[in-house]
Design an enzyme around this catalytic site. Sequence first.
Site, short mmCIF file in Angstrom:
data_model
loop_
_atom_site.label_atom_id
_atom_site.label_comp_id
_atom_site.label_asym_id
_atom_site.label_seq_id
_atom_site.Cartn_x
_atom_site.Cartn_y
_atom_site.Cartn_z
NE ARG A 17 -2.20 -2.15 3.21
CZ ARG A 17 -2.62 -2.46 4.44
NH1 ARG A 17 -3.68 -1.85 4.95
NH2 ARG A 17 -1.95 -3.34 5.17
N GLY A 150 -6.93 -6.08 13.06
CA GLY A 150 -7.58 -7.23 13.67
C GLY A 150 -8.36 -6.77 14.89
CE1 TYR A 398 37.02 21.54 -10.58
CE2 TYR A 398 35.33 22.81 -11.70
CZ TYR A 398 36.01 21.62 -11.53
OH TYR A 398 35.70 20.53 -12.29
#
Length: 460
Positions: A17, A150, A398
Amino acid sequence: MSIPVTVVILAAGEGTRMKSRLPKVLHPVAGDTLLGHVARSAAALDPKQVVVVVGHGAEAVHEAFAARWKALAPHIPFSVVVQSERRGTAHALRVTEEVLAAVTGTLLVLSGDVPLLRPATLRHLLAVHAATGAAATVLSTHLATPTGYGRIRRTSDGGFDRIIEERDATPAEKAITEINAGVYTFQLDGLFDVLARISNDNAQGEYYLPDALRLLRQDGRRVEVLLHPEAEEVCGVNTRAELAAAGAILRRRKVAELMAAGVTFLDPATAYVEVEVEIGMDTVVYPNVHLEGQTVIGEDCRIHTGARLVNACLGNSVTVRDYSLVFDSRLDDRATVGPFAHLRLNAHVQEGAVVGNFVEVKQSSLGPGTKAMHLSYLGDATLGAGVNVGAGTITCNYDGRQKHRTIVEDGVKIGSDTMLVAPVRVGAGAVTGAGAVVTEDVPPATLVVGVPAKVKKVLS
Ligand code: UD1
Ligand code: CA
């Protein structure tokens, strides 16, 4: 006093589910996985050992559990058993027979999808089980909408009769609001013989663990029900909506716990705090703050609106101003960041240092008292103490292929809009002029200016 207990966590189900590729019990919620939350509650009982039944996504669940358990309770042994076919909860428990062959005493069975149970509730269940001398005790609660669970059928004198699954229930049984929480204690003695007698003659063709209770009763053994007043704790997670609801409850509890321990939340309703977070006394958390992962915050801090801290480590009296992001980073005592600052990948802001508006700091350290107040990028840089970084300064770390480091020694003044082209070092007490493009190391106590920056004069 802790009651000696062995814990089994049933976690083999697919969780259809959820409509997910991820096994249900590995779905993250409030800073842990569903299974992780269950493991936390189990660990709090200091059990003799823990056995996890896995099946769907067995390898991933096994790995995730092992990692989590080693962090939670490295001293308590655990094992993982595989249920290769999902034939029901009783069948899932049966596959633990071999690993539990030599174990006696009390067994606590938990579900990997019931994440809200508090250790105190489990302790209560164990205490009732021990006090009544029952062969089995099941936790129940009343739910206004019991659909899917249940139902607990009671005898005319109020005792336990049996549990009826939703799909096997008559309309009258469906009207019962007392439900099985899916949490049980059993005496291990004879349990596996009872499990072997359970049939799959039911609507789902599955071996139901709740049937063990019915068989025990038939055998004249005592079965108890512990009715728990707080329904919220007992809720299972079967859908994404239930996952979200469980997350909200876990975070609300966390905030309540922190308030009880002396943390101020100006608006608890909008604080998003995951379960592993730690916060010291007299810290104030403003509205709409996100505190995630292994974040640790000291005492007397101020965390302002919109801040998001993920795996952040803050000392005492730290201020995080509005809308700042702090990831995997450290702020020492009296540091201040934001508003709109972004710290990530081991940024380290040392004592009393200040990171201001629109400044990004990545894998860099700012020494004590150093300030970068406005519009800068500091990446792969080590700044000493008492440095002042002018507005618009950028570490050009960089070169298109590699990252390089920038070193700025104590007491340096970086002029506004300076480009520090790494690798580069600026010596102690040096000064760069506004707009300088620094391509070469600057000796200590020197003023450099221009593009590329040249020595203008040596400072006394
Ligand atoms: C179960 C109970 C139900 C109870 C509810 C509480 C049964 C038959 N029903 O229903 O009475 O109200 O929990 O949340 O037990 N699992 C396995 N192997 C299997 C089947 C399940 O390991 O073959 C695991 C699942 O991963 C899950 C747990 O057992 O963690 C419960 O299974 P699930 O299918 O979710 O049972 P429910 O239908 O919720
Ligand atoms: Ca369930």
